[in-house]
Design a protein around this motif. Structure first.
Motif, PDB file in Angstrom:
ATOM      1  N   UNK A 177      21.809 104.331 -22.811  1.00 54.60           N
ATOM      2  CA  UNK A 177      21.281 104.442 -21.448  1.00 54.60           C
ATOM      3  C   UNK A 177      21.580 103.206 -20.604  1.00 54.60           C
ATOM      4  N   UNK A 178      21.751 102.051 -21.253  1.00 54.20           N
ATOM      5  CA  UNK A 178      21.972 100.820 -20.499  1.00 54.20           C
ATOM      6  C   UNK A 178      23.404 100.705 -19.959  1.00 54.20           C
ATOM      7  N   UNK A 179      24.268 101.655 -20.339  1.00 57.97           N
ATOM      8  CA  UNK A 179      25.668 101.594 -19.918  1.00 57.97           C
ATOM      9  C   UNK A 179      26.019 102.811 -19.068  1.00 57.97           C
ATOM     10  N   UNK A 180      26.437 102.581 -17.815  1.00 59.02           N
ATOM     11  CA  UNK A 180      26.966 103.699 -17.030  1.00 59.02           C
ATOM     12  C   UNK A 180      28.455 103.850 -17.325  1.00 59.02           C
ATOM     13  N   UNK A 181      29.107 104.825 -16.705  1.00 60.73           N
ATOM     14  CA  UNK A 181      30.514 105.117 -17.016  1.00 60.73           C
ATOM     15  C   UNK A 181      31.421 103.929 -16.728  1.00 60.73           C
ATOM     16  N   UNK A 182      31.168 103.234 -15.626  1.00 63.44           N
ATOM     17  CA  UNK A 182      31.999 102.072 -15.281  1.00 63.44           C
ATOM     18  C   UNK A 182      31.837 100.961 -16.306  1.00 63.44           C
ATOM     19  N   UNK A 183      30.597 100.755 -16.765  1.00 61.25           N
ATOM     20  CA  UNK A 183      30.357  99.704 -17.755  1.00 61.25           C
ATOM     21  C   UNK A 183      31.008 100.066 -19.086  1.00 61.25           C
ATOM     22  N   UNK A 184      30.933 101.341 -19.468  1.00 60.06           N
ATOM     23  CA  UNK A 184      31.589 101.773 -20.704  1.00 60.06           C
ATOM     24  C   UNK A 184      33.091 101.513 -20.615  1.00 60.06           C
ATOM     25  N   UNK A 185      33.695 101.858 -19.498  1.00 57.15           N
ATOM     26  CA  UNK A 185      35.135 101.635 -19.315  1.00 57.15           C
ATOM     27  C   UNK A 185      35.478 100.149 -19.416  1.00 57.15           C
TER      28      UNK A 185
END
Length: 307
Positions: A177-185
């Motif tokens: 939950x702490x990671x949005x798609x941009x952060x995952x990328x």
């Protein structure tokens, strides 16, 4: 007596639990934690197997036994997550095993030595016991004679049997939950050099996050990468996954490797990720096994299905 705390996570495999518990009886840990998932609702046979499996846990040596029995069925991933969280509420470091794994005796001093060696090196997140290439004890000895080490550093965490520390595990999340798609990328791009690897992992993490598919083996890699960490893996397999034998898919049955002694250890001189070994893991494990792992997650969340 073995001083490193050990956590054993089990469910309903009576014979397999008996086999791994025999190994623990040889090692004789002074602190033994055992966590067990509850039976599936409405499944009388599963309930019988669950309680018969728990009855195996009767140490014949002097130790402190701590148990964490679930009344309700959580499913494999949630159970593992809760069990490890519980374990690290009490211990700073330790070894994690599962009912369908069979470690060689050397797995324990291997973990003990490396927990001590890298305790203060917070870049090292996990000490795995699995080597998925085919390597005999003779080939391993030949490697050492040529100046090689007993283990290498990897971007991937193997989880059939491993050791880690509380402070490396503490903010792990199944939901991501702490990671949005941009952060995952961004996280994946920092750790995966090849475009096809980056594409694979970004896609998989987003699918898992969107579907809340808590297959924890994937999330633990994102956890390691988010902290720019590395994992230790041996050049000789130390843990046999005896649960793989029941899988009908030939590709996954190939993952079942014999375990060998590895002590004493020869340490590497540099702490660089071995890209060649990681490429093998990606090609032969993650790329091929994802469909079956996702299928297993679907079976896990459906009622009255055996695991």
């Amino acid at each position: 007596m073995f001083k490193v705390p050990i956590l054993l996570v089990l469910y309903n495999r009576i014979e397999e639990t008996h086999n791994v518990f025999e190994i623990l009886g040889t090692v004789q840990p002074t602190q033994l934690y055992v966590a067990g998932d509850g039976p599936k609702p409405g499944n009388t046979l599963d309930r019988t197997h669950v309680y018969q499996t728990r009855s195996v846990i009767q140490p014949a040596w002097h130790c402190q036994l701590h148990t964490f029995w679930q009344d309700e069925h959580l499913g494999k991933s949630q159970m593992i997550y809760k069990a490890i969280q519980w374990f690290f509420e009490h211990e700073e470091e330790g070894i994690v095993l599962f009912e369908d794994t069979l470690p060689t005796y050397d797995f324990f001093p291997y973990c003990e030595e490396l927990l001590r060696q890298y305790r203060n090196d917070e870049r090292v997140f996990s000490i795995g016991g699995t080597y998925l290439r085919h390597r005999s004890r003779q080939r391993y000895k030949k490697r050492l004679r040529k100046g090689g080490s007993s283990y290498y550093f990897s971007s991937y965490a193997t989880t059939w049997g491993f050791a880690t520390w509380r402070n490396r595990w503490q903010d792990f999340s199944l939901s991501m939950a702490q990671y949005d798609s941009d952060k995952i990328s961004e996280i994946v791009a920092r750790n995966m050099k090849k475009p096809k690897f980056r594409s694979y992992w970004i896609n998989r993490f987003n699918i898992i996050k969107k579907n809340n598919a808590s297959y924890w083996d994937y999330q633990i890699n994102l956890h390691v990468w988010a902290h720019d960490g590395v994992c230790i893996e041996p050049y000789l397999n130390l843990v046999t996954n005896i649960g793989v034998k029941n899988n009908a898919k030939r590709k996954l049955r190939r993952l079942r490797k014999n375990a060998y002694p590895i002590m004493p250890l020869t340490h590497p001189t540099e702490k660089e990720v071995n890209r060649k070994e990681d490429n093998f893991i990606f090609k032969h494990i993650y790329k091929k096994a994802y469909f079956y792992l996702f299928r297993d997650w679907l079976k896990e969340i459906l009622p009255n299905k055996s695991e």
